[in-house]
Design a protein around this motif. Structure first.
Motif, PDB file in Angstrom:
ATOM      1  N   GLU A 100      40.197  14.004 -21.780  1.00  0.00           N
ATOM      2  CA  GLU A 100      40.391  15.325 -21.180  1.00  0.00           C
ATOM      3  C   GLU A 100      40.683  16.329 -22.290  1.00  0.00           C
ATOM      4  OE1 GLU A 100      43.063  15.483 -17.900  1.00  0.00           O
ATOM      5  OE2 GLU A 100      42.599  13.436 -17.269  1.00  0.00           O
ATOM      6  N   ILE A 101      39.731  17.211 -22.557  1.00  0.00           N
ATOM      7  CA  ILE A 101      39.869  18.099 -23.716  1.00  0.00           C
ATOM      8  C   ILE A 101      41.053  19.060 -23.581  1.00  0.00           C
ATOM      9  CG2 ILE A 101      37.423  17.958 -24.302  1.00  0.00           C
ATOM     10  CD1 ILE A 101      37.069  20.718 -23.010  1.00  0.00           C
ATOM     11  N   PRO A 105      45.502  19.591 -27.390  1.00  0.00           N
ATOM     12  CA  PRO A 105      46.604  20.205 -28.141  1.00  0.00           C
ATOM     13  C   PRO A 105      47.911  19.426 -28.000  1.00  0.00           C
ATOM     14  CG  PRO A 105      45.346  21.889 -27.011  1.00  0.00           C
ATOM     15  CD  PRO A 105      44.835  20.573 -26.503  1.00  0.00           C
ATOM     16  N   GLY A 106      48.193  18.964 -26.782  1.00  0.00           N
ATOM     17  CA  GLY A 106      49.401  18.175 -26.571  1.00  0.00           C
ATOM     18  C   GLY A 106      49.364  16.856 -27.317  1.00  0.00           C
ATOM     19  N   GLU A 107      48.196  16.212 -27.347  1.00  0.00           N
ATOM     20  CA  GLU A 107      48.064  14.958 -28.080  1.00  0.00           C
ATOM     21  C   GLU A 107      48.255  15.178 -29.577  1.00  0.00           C
ATOM     22  OE1 GLU A 107      47.700  11.709 -27.121  1.00  0.00           O
ATOM     23  OE2 GLU A 107      48.280  12.577 -25.210  1.00  0.00           O
ATOM     24  N   ARG A 224      36.296  20.280 -30.335  1.00  0.00           N
ATOM     25  CA  ARG A 224      35.837  19.891 -29.001  1.00  0.00           C
ATOM     26  C   ARG A 224      36.175  20.976 -27.977  1.00  0.00           C
ATOM     27  NH1 ARG A 224      38.468  14.065 -28.321  1.00  0.00           N
ATOM     28  NH2 ARG A 224      37.532  14.247 -26.228  1.00  0.00           N
ATOM     29  N   LEU A 225      37.325  21.635 -28.161  1.00  0.00           N
ATOM     30  CA  LEU A 225      37.692  22.739 -27.282  1.00  0.00           C
ATOM     31  C   LEU A 225      36.767  23.925 -27.495  1.00  0.00           C
ATOM     32  CD1 LEU A 225      41.596  22.734 -27.388  1.00  0.00           C
ATOM     33  CD2 LEU A 225      40.181  22.564 -25.342  1.00  0.00           C
ATOM     34  N   ALA A 226      36.472  24.208 -28.765  1.00  0.00           N
ATOM     35  CA  ALA A 226      35.592  25.356 -29.068  1.00  0.00           C
ATOM     36  C   ALA A 226      34.206  25.121 -28.517  1.00  0.00           C
ATOM     37  CB  ALA A 226      35.552  25.585 -30.575  1.00  0.00           C
ATOM     38  N   ALA A 227      33.724  23.856 -28.644  1.00  0.00           N
ATOM     39  CA  ALA A 227      32.394  23.532 -28.143  1.00  0.00           C
ATOM     40  C   ALA A 227      32.317  23.640 -26.626  1.00  0.00           C
ATOM     41  CB  ALA A 227      32.011  22.123 -28.596  1.00  0.00           C
ATOM     42  N   ALA A 228      33.418  23.289 -25.972  1.00  0.00           N
ATOM     43  CA  ALA A 228      33.435  23.368 -24.505  1.00  0.00           C
ATOM     44  C   ALA A 228      33.395  24.806 -24.029  1.00  0.00           C
ATOM     45  CB  ALA A 228      34.679  22.658 -23.963  1.00  0.00           C
TER      46      ALA A 228
END
Length: 228
Positions: A100-101, A105-107, A224-228
């Protein structure tokens, strides 16, 4: 007629002349081996005298102790680096396993705190459209962004006057600040703040190689967040 070498009538030789003679006549102690056992020389740690052979043995023991100390220091450093590398790999595996993208940040932050036994980890992100405007995506001042853009390598030290220190619930005794960016020459997308109660953990004279690796891995994860 003058000469730099001592004449036949000289009765006293200087220390330099004796040293030059021994250097030029390396067979001297072969033909006069008994001097090693009988020639008295000052003990390095006392007023008594010892034989030249004993002095040589003492010198060798001192050198061996120094070599052992250096070897133990290298072994200890290698052990510490191995431990850090293992924790880094475990943290990286944790990031890769997250599907889950929105939880990335939390991970990144919580994973660092747990794997490296940190008192606190602060994280703020910007220029990433998939991050909510709260929590890790909460607004930061332009000063924070400008400061982060100026960091070419992680900051380590005990100065707690930085604005980003307020992201932590308690003031640390030492901290590291790691800029996050997609590529070395691109603008920052966030800042990691690692806090410790140990004043020496992130002292200013510490190396930053592992912190730079953490920054690179975290930045790659956020892609991965930016790509999403």
């Amino acid at each position: 007629m003058t000469s730099d070498s001592p004449s036949m009538t000289d009765t006293t030789l200087s220390a330099d002349q004796v040293a030059d003679f021994l250097r030029d006549n390396t067979e001297f102690f072969t033909t006069h081996a008994e001097l090693f056992a009988t020639l008295p020389v000052p003990h390095p740690h006392g007023g008594r005298t010892i034989s030249l052979g004993e002095r040589q043995i003492f010198t060798l023991r001192e050198r061996n102790r120094e070599f052992e100390w250096r070897l133990n220091e290298l072994i200890n450093t290698a052990s510490v680096n191995e431990s850090i590398s293992t924790k880094l790999m475990q943290w990286c595996c944790r990031l890769l396993a997250e599907t889950e993208i929105q939880r990335l940040p939390g991970e990144i932050a919580l994973g660092l705190a747990q794997q490296f036994d940190l008192n606190e980890v602060g994280l703020r992100l910007w220029r990433l459209g998939q991050v909510p405007d709260t929590g890790y995506g909460a607004a930061v001042s332009e000063d924070v962004r400008t400061f982060t853009d100026s960091l070419k390598v992680p900051y380590c030290g005990t100065d707690t006057a930085f604005e980003a220190v307020n992201w932590l619930t308690a003031t640390p005794r030492s901290l590291a600040m790691i800029p996050l960016r997609p590529a070395p020459d691109e603008p920052s997308i966030g800042l990691l703040v690692l806090g410790s109660d140990d004043a020496e953990r992130f002292a200013a004279d510490k190396g930053t190689a592992f912190l730079e690796t953490i920054g690179s891995l975290a930045s790659a994860t956020l892609h991965r967040l930016a790509a999403a």
